[in-house]
Design a protein around this motif. Structure first.
Motif, PDB file in Angstrom:
ATOM      1  N   LEU A  36       0.822  -1.214   0.000  1.00  0.00           N
ATOM      2  CA  LEU A  36       0.000   0.000   0.000  1.00  0.00           C
ATOM      3  C   LEU A  36       0.856   1.264   0.000  1.00  0.00           C
ATOM      4  O   LEU A  36       0.515   2.246  -0.656  1.00  0.00           O
ATOM      5  CB  LEU A  36      -0.943   0.004   1.207  1.00  0.00           C
ATOM      6  N   THR A  37       1.979   1.240   0.734  1.00  0.00           N
ATOM      7  CA  THR A  37       2.854   2.422   0.734  1.00  0.00           C
ATOM      8  C   THR A  37       3.510   2.611  -0.627  1.00  0.00           C
ATOM      9  O   THR A  37       3.712   3.743  -1.059  1.00  0.00           O
ATOM     10  CB  THR A  37       3.931   2.349   1.834  1.00  0.00           C
ATOM     11  N   GLU A  38       3.830   1.507  -1.290  1.00  0.00           N
ATOM     12  CA  GLU A  38       4.390   1.607  -2.645  1.00  0.00           C
ATOM     13  C   GLU A  38       3.358   2.196  -3.604  1.00  0.00           C
ATOM     14  O   GLU A  38       3.684   3.058  -4.418  1.00  0.00           O
ATOM     15  CB  GLU A  38       4.844   0.232  -3.136  1.00  0.00           C
ATOM     16  N   ASN A  40       0.867   4.126  -2.871  1.00  0.00           N
ATOM     17  CA  ASN A  40       0.516   5.499  -2.500  1.00  0.00           C
ATOM     18  C   ASN A  40       1.675   6.483  -2.609  1.00  0.00           C
ATOM     19  O   ASN A  40       1.467   7.678  -2.424  1.00  0.00           O
ATOM     20  CB  ASN A  40       0.002   5.540  -1.060  1.00  0.00           C
ATOM     21  N   ALA A  41       2.885   5.988  -2.831  1.00  0.00           N
ATOM     22  CA  ALA A  41       4.068   6.855  -2.849  1.00  0.00           C
ATOM     23  C   ALA A  41       3.869   8.006  -3.835  1.00  0.00           C
ATOM     24  O   ALA A  41       3.274   7.812  -4.893  1.00  0.00           O
ATOM     25  CB  ALA A  41       5.305   6.050  -3.212  1.00  0.00           C
ATOM     26  N   PRO A  42       4.288   9.197  -3.506  1.00  0.00           N
ATOM     27  CA  PRO A  42       5.106   9.563  -2.347  1.00  0.00           C
ATOM     28  C   PRO A  42       4.314   9.779  -1.059  1.00  0.00           C
ATOM     29  O   PRO A  42       4.909  10.018  -0.011  1.00  0.00           O
ATOM     30  CB  PRO A  42       5.776  10.857  -2.786  1.00  0.00           C
ATOM     31  N   ASP A  43       2.989   9.709  -1.123  1.00  0.00           N
ATOM     32  CA  ASP A  43       2.192   9.830   0.096  1.00  0.00           C
ATOM     33  C   ASP A  43       2.241   8.521   0.867  1.00  0.00           C
ATOM     34  O   ASP A  43       2.505   7.460   0.302  1.00  0.00           O
ATOM     35  CB  ASP A  43       0.739  10.174  -0.240  1.00  0.00           C
ATOM     36  N   GLY A  44       1.942   8.592   2.149  1.00  0.00           N
ATOM     37  CA  GLY A  44       1.910   7.399   2.979  1.00  0.00           C
ATOM     38  C   GLY A  44       0.485   6.948   3.229  1.00  0.00           C
ATOM     39  O   GLY A  44      -0.461   7.467   2.632  1.00  0.00           O
ATOM     40  N   ILE A  45       0.352   5.973   4.116  1.00  0.00           N
ATOM     41  CA  ILE A  45      -0.973   5.517   4.534  1.00  0.00           C
ATOM     42  C   ILE A  45      -1.057   5.636   6.052  1.00  0.00           C
ATOM     43  O   ILE A  45      -0.150   5.228   6.768  1.00  0.00           O
ATOM     44  CB  ILE A  45      -1.274   4.071   4.081  1.00  0.00           C
ATOM     45  N   LYS A  46      -2.128   6.232   6.513  1.00  0.00           N
ATOM     46  CA  LYS A  46      -2.323   6.408   7.950  1.00  0.00           C
ATOM     47  C   LYS A  46      -3.098   5.228   8.502  1.00  0.00           C
ATOM     48  O   LYS A  46      -3.992   4.700   7.843  1.00  0.00           O
ATOM     49  CB  LYS A  46      -3.065   7.710   8.226  1.00  0.00           C
ATOM     50  N   GLY A  47      -2.721   4.824   9.708  1.00  0.00           N
ATOM     51  CA  GLY A  47      -3.421   3.706  10.315  1.00  0.00           C
ATOM     52  C   GLY A  47      -2.779   3.271  11.612  1.00  0.00           C
ATOM     53  O   GLY A  47      -1.863   3.910  12.122  1.00  0.00           O
ATOM     54  N   ALA A 112       2.504   5.143   7.685  1.00  0.00           N
ATOM     55  CA  ALA A 112       3.518   4.276   7.079  1.00  0.00           C
ATOM     56  C   ALA A 112       3.845   4.886   5.721  1.00  0.00           C
ATOM     57  O   ALA A 112       2.950   5.182   4.930  1.00  0.00           O
ATOM     58  CB  ALA A 112       2.994   2.860   6.926  1.00  0.00           C
ATOM     59  N   LYS A 113       5.134   5.079   5.491  1.00  0.00           N
ATOM     60  CA  LYS A 113       5.540   5.790   4.285  1.00  0.00           C
ATOM     61  C   LYS A 113       6.765   5.136   3.664  1.00  0.00           C
ATOM     62  O   LYS A 113       7.669   4.693   4.370  1.00  0.00           O
ATOM     63  CB  LYS A 113       5.855   7.242   4.646  1.00  0.00           C
ATOM     64  N   HIS A 134       8.687   3.140   6.574  1.00  0.00           N
ATOM     65  CA  HIS A 134       8.886   3.693   7.916  1.00  0.00           C
ATOM     66  C   HIS A 134       7.567   4.172   8.513  1.00  0.00           C
ATOM     67  O   HIS A 134       6.703   4.673   7.795  1.00  0.00           O
ATOM     68  CB  HIS A 134       9.816   4.910   7.864  1.00  0.00           C
ATOM     69  N   VAL A 135       7.473   4.045   9.831  1.00  0.00           N
ATOM     70  CA  VAL A 135       6.424   4.694  10.609  1.00  0.00           C
ATOM     71  C   VAL A 135       7.156   5.527  11.653  1.00  0.00           C
ATOM     72  O   VAL A 135       7.915   4.985  12.460  1.00  0.00           O
ATOM     73  CB  VAL A 135       5.487   3.680  11.306  1.00  0.00           C
ATOM     74  N   ARG A 136       6.954   6.830  11.620  1.00  0.00           N
ATOM     75  CA  ARG A 136       7.635   7.718  12.570  1.00  0.00           C
ATOM     76  C   ARG A 136       6.794   7.887  13.826  1.00  0.00           C
ATOM     77  O   ARG A 136       5.589   8.105  13.754  1.00  0.00           O
ATOM     78  CB  ARG A 136       7.897   9.074  11.929  1.00  0.00           C
ATOM     79  N   VAL A 137       7.478   7.807  14.972  1.00  0.00           N
ATOM     80  CA  VAL A 137       6.814   7.958  16.265  1.00  0.00           C
ATOM     81  C   VAL A 137       7.347   9.228  16.924  1.00  0.00           C
ATOM     82  O   VAL A 137       8.539   9.343  17.191  1.00  0.00           O
ATOM     83  CB  VAL A 137       7.066   6.724  17.170  1.00  0.00           C
ATOM     84  N   ALA A 138       6.438  10.172  17.191  1.00  0.00           N
ATOM     85  CA  ALA A 138       6.815  11.437  17.819  1.00  0.00           C
ATOM     86  C   ALA A 138       6.133  11.624  19.172  1.00  0.00           C
ATOM     87  O   ALA A 138       6.313  12.639  19.823  1.00  0.00           O
ATOM     88  CB  ALA A 138       6.472  12.596  16.892  1.00  0.00           C
TER      89      ALA A 138
END
Length: 147
Positions: A36-38, A40-47, A112-113, A134-138
Motif C-alpha cells: 500500500l505504501t508503494e 501510495n508513494a510519495p504519500d503514505g498511509i495512515k493507520g 507508514a511511508k 517507515h512509521v515515525r513515532v513522535a
C-alpha cells in the motif's frame, strides 16, 4: 436417488480428516502495508499497525525498531522513534526502547511511508539506493506493546 448419493457424499466428506492449514498473518499484513505504501508513494498511509519487532538500531539519536533482523530486507517495516522521546520512554519503562521492544509485538499508530534510502561509499552519496517502509513515532501515545 440423487439426493441419497449427495447426502452420502456430504456425510462421508464430513467424517474424513482434514489437514491443518496455517498462515502467517503477520507477514501477510506487513507485506500488505508495504504494498500500500508503494502504491501510495510519495504519500503514505495512515493507520494503526501491529508489528512484531525482531531487531533495533540507533543512528543520530533516532531508535529504529525493525520487523526483520536485516533492516534492508524488503519485508521489513521500520518504526522510527524520535530522539526527544527516548528519555521520557526510559523514565516511564525503565529501559531504552531499542532493547525494551525486542521480541514483542507492538501496535503503532501513524503514517507508514515509503522512504528512499541512499547508499554511501567512503562518506559520499552514490547513485545507488533502496526503499524502506517507515512509521515515525513522535509521541509515546503512538506506540504500545501487545505481547
Amino acid at each position: 436417488m440423487k439426493y441419497l448419493i449427495l447426502i452420502s457424499i456430504l456425510v462421508l466428506s464430513g467424517c474424513s480428516s482434514t489437514s491443518k492449514v496455517t498462515s502467517n498473518t503477520d507477514i501477510a499484513s506487513i507485506m500488505n502495508v508495504i504494498a500500500l505504501t508503494e502504491d501510495n508513494a510519495p504519500d503514505g498511509i495512515k493507520g494503526t499497525f501491529q508489528l512484531p519487532i525482531k531487531a533495533s538500531g540507533n543512528q543520530r539519536g533516532i531508535i529504529y525498531l525493525n520487523t526483520e533482523t536485516d533492516y534492508r530486507d524488503r519485508r521489513n517495516i521500520t518504526v522510527a522513534i524520535h530522539p526527544k522521546l527516548i528519555d521520557a520512554f526510559t523514565k516511564k519503562y525503565g529501559e531504552s526502547p531499542d532493547s525494551y521492544f525486542i521480541n514483542k509485538t507492538i501496535e503503532v499508530t501513524g503514517e507508514a511511508k515509503r522512504m528512499k534510502i541512499s547508499i554511501f561509499s567512503n562518506g559520499k552519496i552514490t547513485k545507488k539506493y533502496y526503499f524502506q517502509t517507515h512509521v515515525r513515532v513522535a509521541s509515546l501515545n503512538q506506540i504500545k506493546v501487545l505481547s
